[in-house]
Design a protein around this motif. Sequence first.
Motif, PDB file in Angstrom:
ATOM      1  N   ALA A   1     -13.445  -7.902   1.985  1.00 52.38           N
ATOM      2  CA  ALA A   1     -13.835  -8.275   0.625  1.00 52.38           C
ATOM      3  C   ALA A   1     -15.324  -8.607   0.571  1.00 52.38           C
ATOM      4  CB  ALA A   1     -13.003  -9.468   0.158  1.00 52.38           C
TER       5      ALA A   1
ATOM      6  N   LYS B   1     -10.080 -11.880  -6.793  1.00 54.93           N
ATOM      7  CA  LYS B   1      -9.591 -10.504  -6.729  1.00 54.93           C
ATOM      8  C   LYS B   1      -8.665 -10.244  -5.536  1.00 54.93           C
ATOM      9  CE  LYS B   1     -11.329  -7.103  -8.451  1.00 54.93           C
ATOM     10  NZ  LYS B   1     -10.896  -6.184  -9.517  1.00 54.93           N
ATOM     11  N   VAL B   2      -8.893 -10.964  -4.440  1.00 53.73           N
ATOM     12  CA  VAL B   2      -8.165 -10.633  -3.218  1.00 53.73           C
ATOM     13  C   VAL B   2      -7.266 -11.780  -2.732  1.00 53.73           C
ATOM     14  CG1 VAL B   2      -8.406 -10.001  -0.784  1.00 53.73           C
ATOM     15  CG2 VAL B   2      -9.915  -8.973  -2.492  1.00 53.73           C
TER      16      VAL B   2
ATOM     17  N   PRO C   1      -4.321 -13.204  -5.402  1.00 54.42           N
ATOM     18  CA  PRO C   1      -3.178 -12.290  -5.531  1.00 54.42           C
ATOM     19  C   PRO C   1      -2.334 -12.214  -4.259  1.00 54.42           C
ATOM     20  CG  PRO C   1      -5.171 -11.251  -6.368  1.00 54.42           C
ATOM     21  CD  PRO C   1      -5.597 -12.542  -5.728  1.00 54.42           C
ATOM     22  N   LEU C   2      -2.984 -12.319  -3.092  1.00 55.36           N
ATOM     23  CA  LEU C   2      -2.235 -12.196  -1.844  1.00 55.36           C
ATOM     24  C   LEU C   2      -1.550 -13.505  -1.459  1.00 55.36           C
ATOM     25  CD1 LEU C   2      -4.616  -9.945   0.270  1.00 55.36           C
ATOM     26  CD2 LEU C   2      -2.509  -9.313  -0.886  1.00 55.36           C
TER      27      LEU C   2
ATOM     28  N   VAL D   1      -9.160  -8.748   6.132  1.00 53.80           N
ATOM     29  CA  VAL D   1      -9.072  -8.425   4.708  1.00 53.80           C
ATOM     30  C   VAL D   1     -10.094  -9.255   3.927  1.00 53.80           C
ATOM     31  CG1 VAL D   1      -7.594  -8.583   2.681  1.00 53.80           C
ATOM     32  CG2 VAL D   1      -6.690  -7.623   4.786  1.00 53.80           C
TER      33      VAL D   1
ATOM     34  N   ARG E   1       5.515  -5.750  -5.526  1.00 55.72           N
ATOM     35  CA  ARG E   1       4.221  -5.244  -6.002  1.00 55.72           C
ATOM     36  C   ARG E   1       3.322  -4.883  -4.820  1.00 55.72           C
ATOM     37  NH1 ARG E   1      -0.346  -7.840  -8.216  1.00 55.72           N
ATOM     38  NH2 ARG E   1       0.437  -9.836  -7.543  1.00 55.72           N
ATOM     39  N   LEU E   2       3.476  -5.628  -3.719  1.00 58.62           N
ATOM     40  CA  LEU E   2       2.603  -5.413  -2.571  1.00 58.62           C
ATOM     41  C   LEU E   2       3.040  -4.223  -1.732  1.00 58.62           C
ATOM     42  CD1 LEU E   2       1.816  -9.012  -1.305  1.00 58.62           C
ATOM     43  CD2 LEU E   2       0.486  -7.532  -2.766  1.00 58.62           C
ATOM     44  N   SER E   3       4.324  -3.842  -1.827  1.00 56.31           N
ATOM     45  CA  SER E   3       4.788  -2.780  -0.918  1.00 56.31           C
ATOM     46  C   SER E   3       4.825  -1.430  -1.619  1.00 56.31           C
ATOM     47  CB  SER E   3       6.147  -3.126  -0.373  1.00 56.31           C
ATOM     48  OG  SER E   3       7.059  -3.214  -1.444  1.00 56.31           O
TER      49      SER E   3
END
Lengths: 222, 379
Positions: free
Chosen positions: A121, A134-135, A138-139, A117, A220-222
């Motif tokens: 990016a 951005k990645v 948030p994760l 991931v 939010r992630l699912s």
Amino acid sequence: MDWTALWLSLRLAGWTVVILLPVAVLMGRLLAYRKFHAKVLVEALVMLPLVLPPTVFGFYLLVAFGRNSLLGDLWQSLFGHQLVFSFQGLVAASVIFNLPFAIQPAQRGFESIAPEVREAAACCGMSPLRSLWKVELPLAWPGLMTAMVLTFAHTLGEFGIVLMVGGSIPGETKTIAISIYDRVQGFDDKGAAIMSAVLVTISLFTIALTLWLSSRVGRRLS
Amino acid sequence: MALEILVRAQTPIPLDVSFQVAPGELVALVGHSGSGKTTVLRTIAGLWRPALAQVRVNGRTWLDTAAGVDLPAHRRRVGIVFQNYALFPHMTAAQNVMAAMDRADPAEASRILDLVNLHDLADRKPAKLSGGQQQRVAVARALARKPQALLLDEPFSAVDRATREKLYSEIIVLRRHLQMPVVLVTHDMTEAQLLADRMVVIDKGRVVREGTTAQIMADAGALRALGIREVAAMLPATIAAHDDDGLTRLDAPTGPLFLPGVTGAPGTRVQVRIMAHDVILSRQRPVGLSAQNIIAGKVGEVVYGTGPGVLVHIDVSGHEILSRITRRAADQMALTPGDTIHAIVKSMSVARDHVARAPQEDPQTSDMTTSQGAPDKTP
């Protein structure tokens, strides 16, 4: 009820969180992504405050911050007062003894991001900074959130190291935990009970709020 | 050449590979797992830096270890589809696509999602998409980067056979609009044969053979590296009719071909992969046989290997069918080039994912699900 002590504790916890957030991001990322020779040693150092008795840790901090120490003298010449037995010294001590509570969850958060991931990016044209924003953040957010809450709550509750490094100067280094201890020593059971209840409520609320927020992130992630 | 690569390394595995890809060409990098295919792809993308390597794309040097040039991955205009897609889980399909753009453009994102037939699912997060849909998002994201090289790393390995069959055709249709060099890494020869213009066969980190599908299939050395069971011929065909009993009649240069339920309207041009070990040979035209496809041709080359098998090339009006039979059978039949021979293909032996759209443009539009309007818009 010692409002000054409560306010001091909250300020201390707040400053600790603010200072440790970037440290947790930097160190957590480093430990999660990189492989280097001294990695185990660094991880062990970060963990150390978890296992050392607060007195031992406090003693070393006193030596490191105190009079005739490099750091202590530098502080004295810059700000005109000594680092130990001051709010700033307390913040410095708090930052150090909270390192494991901030870095460990942050590291787990960054480790949870699949390497592909992050590579994706980069291949999407994102610079490392943009990828972080951005990645990765948030994760890794649930991990960082945990880190911040643990740090905040742990600072509110810390007793031994605060007493060693800060003493018990009202408005400067007397935290609520120490104030409660003073009340008990002075047979003011009612005051101790009220302040304990306030501390329990604040801690419970903080942790519950985080759990709720991180479950929202999970959805939010699912 | 649009893409030139040279890689030499000792770690993670010994590697000595170089090849070139023309604009719009799709080259399949084939070989067993662990042969170094993915490392080559990662070198092109800038995700791996070997001891000695050169990557040049459209005349620009992305990597030249000798000259000290090494463009970081985010500065290379490369689109990559990872094996597990590596979508951003916190973003919707549309946001994933926009993440690869220099400037987020919702209209452009929706156009690209159209291209991969995903328009209706633009607002879904990856976790709410099927494997095939995730793969389409990954392709869309790679294209959104406006790549000068498109890299596909085993992009079909994580989906089931039925989905794969559909995705093959989609990629084939999509490719007609792509002008950049495409590198496909795969260990699946069906995939390589259906999709690639050319193959580069890698074995233990070295290029064993390089050439068109037909050249590779006729090459004993390449076949040794790929596994002899992978030998197959490709036949172009046009869907003629869908019969009531579930069989589809195809018009092939070798005569009519009956296969179980091929997707696509009559008139759709397809390619059929016929495995050599599924083809039986007979000197006389057999009667009373269950097999639906009996194709008459002439014996071409008969290639004896070191094992008990023999590969027979059969020429059918300028096209080739391959048959792998035992050395004993070949001796008993006394096969000589020029002999008339009948190749027998069981309908059921051709798997659904061994049939895909033809790489060329159809003479007429078909109503195949994969071609609803979108592919006609050129990116």
